[in-house]
Design an enzyme around this catalytic site. Structure first.
Site, PDB file in Angstrom:
ATOM      1  N   GLY A 196       0.847  -1.230   0.082  1.00 44.71           N
ATOM      2  CA  GLY A 196      -0.091  -0.032  -0.092  1.00 44.71           C
ATOM      3  C   GLY A 196       0.952   1.202  -0.216  1.00 44.71           C
TER       4      GLY A 196
ATOM      5  N   GLY B  95      -7.220  -7.891  -8.017  1.00 47.02           N
ATOM      6  CA  GLY B  95      -5.830  -7.521  -8.291  1.00 47.02           C
ATOM      7  C   GLY B  95      -4.951  -8.809  -8.021  1.00 47.02           C
ATOM      8  N   ARG B  96      -3.524  -8.751  -7.507  1.00 45.16           N
ATOM      9  CA  ARG B  96      -2.799  -9.986  -7.232  1.00 45.16           C
ATOM     10  C   ARG B  96      -3.156 -10.574  -6.003  1.00 45.16           C
ATOM     11  NH1 ARG B  96       1.015  -5.793  -8.480  1.00 45.16           N
ATOM     12  NH2 ARG B  96       0.359  -4.748  -6.744  1.00 45.16           N
ATOM     13  N   ILE B  97      -3.649 -10.024  -5.176  1.00 48.67           N
ATOM     14  CA  ILE B  97      -3.921 -10.451  -3.782  1.00 48.67           C
ATOM     15  C   ILE B  97      -5.316 -11.023  -3.842  1.00 48.67           C
ATOM     16  CG2 ILE B  97      -4.457 -10.098  -1.316  1.00 48.67           C
ATOM     17  CD1 ILE B  97      -2.380  -8.242  -1.382  1.00 48.67           C
TER      18      ILE B  97
ATOM     19  N   ARG C 134      -7.155  -1.747   3.685  1.00 48.82           N
ATOM     20  CA  ARG C 134      -6.793  -0.478   4.581  1.00 48.82           C
ATOM     21  C   ARG C 134      -8.335  -0.192   5.175  1.00 48.82           C
ATOM     22  NH1 ARG C 134      -2.418  -1.471   3.993  1.00 48.82           N
ATOM     23  NH2 ARG C 134      -0.798  -0.185   3.206  1.00 48.82           N
TER      24      ARG C 134
ATOM     25  N   HIS D 206      -3.473  -5.987  12.196  1.00 47.03           N
ATOM     26  CA  HIS D 206      -2.885  -5.621  10.804  1.00 47.03           C
ATOM     27  C   HIS D 206      -1.536  -6.606  10.818  1.00 47.03           C
ATOM     28  CE1 HIS D 206      -1.980  -2.237   7.462  1.00 47.03           C
ATOM     29  NE2 HIS D 206      -1.756  -3.561   7.328  1.00 47.03           N
TER      30      HIS D 206
ATOM     31  N   SER E  82       0.584  -9.228   6.283  1.00 46.65           N
ATOM     32  CA  SER E  82       2.002  -9.953   5.851  1.00 46.65           C
ATOM     33  C   SER E  82       3.120 -10.528   6.663  1.00 46.65           C
ATOM     34  CB  SER E  82       2.600  -8.758   4.810  1.00 46.65           C
ATOM     35  OG  SER E  82       2.857  -7.599   5.886  1.00 46.65           O
TER      36      SER E  82
END
Ligand code: GLV
Length: 328
Positions: free
Chosen positions: A84, A162-164, A244, A292, A295
């Site tokens: 992001g 998208g990718r994710i 987000r 959060h 990742s």
């Protein structure tokens, strides 16, 4: 001659070592697990106006105020250790010819895994169940206690493929035989890999058991998930967000959960972050909040930091970055 770079956080050793070994690079670093305070960051910039690159985190605002402290002819690159980049004023970077690096790709697997984890945890009421085991509510096996929602064969609606989003779709389709609906600005050819059906947003909201945004935060998606949005969802549907916090109008999500307009939510992102510990969303039984962590696997954080360092080094040399945000 040395080239100065500002590093706003302690980063994984594998990546820091690459930076440290660079001849002629002087690292001005905030060597801490906690974010650099804004005031300190501005001071770092003030004291090092000749710095050529900044390696920052998603918690650091890169805006005109900060850039005004720096010599824009010297500053070549802002490299964020995140996919992001809503914390960076891209218009300002474009104006001054500063490249912006980010870390897409390397976090697709861990982030989509976490979205699946959160979906399963919400569907099967994991937090309430674990609490019940701990606090003595577990008296015996009961036929109708802590009933969740079946995931296998359900309909999953993804906003932004998208990718994710597509990695998440593959997991849900191939792993759980889910029907995939998606909405986006255009139909995606690769959606055939998971039999994804392109629909308008209203259809997606009306038909999905699970509604999962996977879009960027931008002026179009800010607070897109508001009360009107939740009212279009099914009453038994579950909302999952790992993108987000600002994609959601958080007070409206709370209203939707309190009034059973939707049945459950699982969120990894909030406004603000961290969410104050007395926030009503944390008291909602039908909501799981994570701090959060999408990742946060060792491999992913090493890869993100390494990519961010390589973007930084290429940027200060005036070369093309490995992953560069398009600034038009
Ligand atoms: C995490 O939220 C990221 O943007 O990398």
């Amino acid at each position: 001659m040395t080239t100065k770079v500002i590093l706003t956080r302690k980063i994984p050793k594998v990546a820091f070592d690459i930076l440290k070994k660079q001849a002629g690079v002087k690292i001005i670093s905030w060597d801490n697990e906690e974010p650099i305070e804004r005031k300190t960051f501005l001071e770092y910039a003030n004291k090092n106006p000749d710095c050529a690159g900044i390696l920052c985190m998603l918690t650091d605002k890169i805006d005109e105020e900060l850039l005004s402290k720096l010599n824009k002819n010297k500053l070549k690159v802002v490299s964020t250790m995140s996919v992001g980049h809503d914390h960076i004023d891209k218009q300002a970077c474009k104006k001054y010819g500063i490249k912006v690096g980010y870390t897409p790709g390397v976090l697709t697997n861990s982030t989509s895994d976490l979205a699946v984890t959160l979906l399963l945890a919400a569907a099967r009421r994991l937090k309430e169940s674990s609490d019940a085991a701990i606090n003595g509510e577990w008296t015996t096996w009961k036929p109708e206690w802590l009933l969740g929602k079946e995931v296998y064969g359900s309909t999953v609606g993804i906003i932004g493929l998208g990718r994710i989003g597509s990695a998440f779709a593959k997991r849900m389709h191939h792993g759980f035989d889910c029907k995939i609906l998606y909405s986006d600005v255009s139909e995606k050819d690769f959606a055939k890999d998971f039999n994804g059906k392109f629909v308008d947003l209203d259809t997606l909201l009306a038909e999905s058991d699970f509604v999962v945004p996977h879009c960027d935060l931008n002026s179009k998606t800010k607070e897109m998930c508001n009360l009107e949005f939740f009212k279009k969802m099914r009453k038994d549907a579950i909302f999952i967000n790992t993108t987000r916090g600002d994609v959601v109008k958080q007070d409206d999500l709370l209203t939707a959960l309190q009034n059973n307009i939707i049945s459950y939510a699982g969120i990894d992102v909030t406004v603000p972050e961290p969410l104050p510990t007395n926030h009503p969303l944390l008291k909602q039984k039908n909501c799981i909040v994570l701090p959060h962590i999408a990742s946060s696997t060792r491999k992913c954080r090493n890869d993100m930091a390494t990519l961010a360092v390589n973007n930084l080094l290429l940027g200060i040399q005036g070369k093309n970055l490995l992953k560069e945000v398009g600034l038009d």
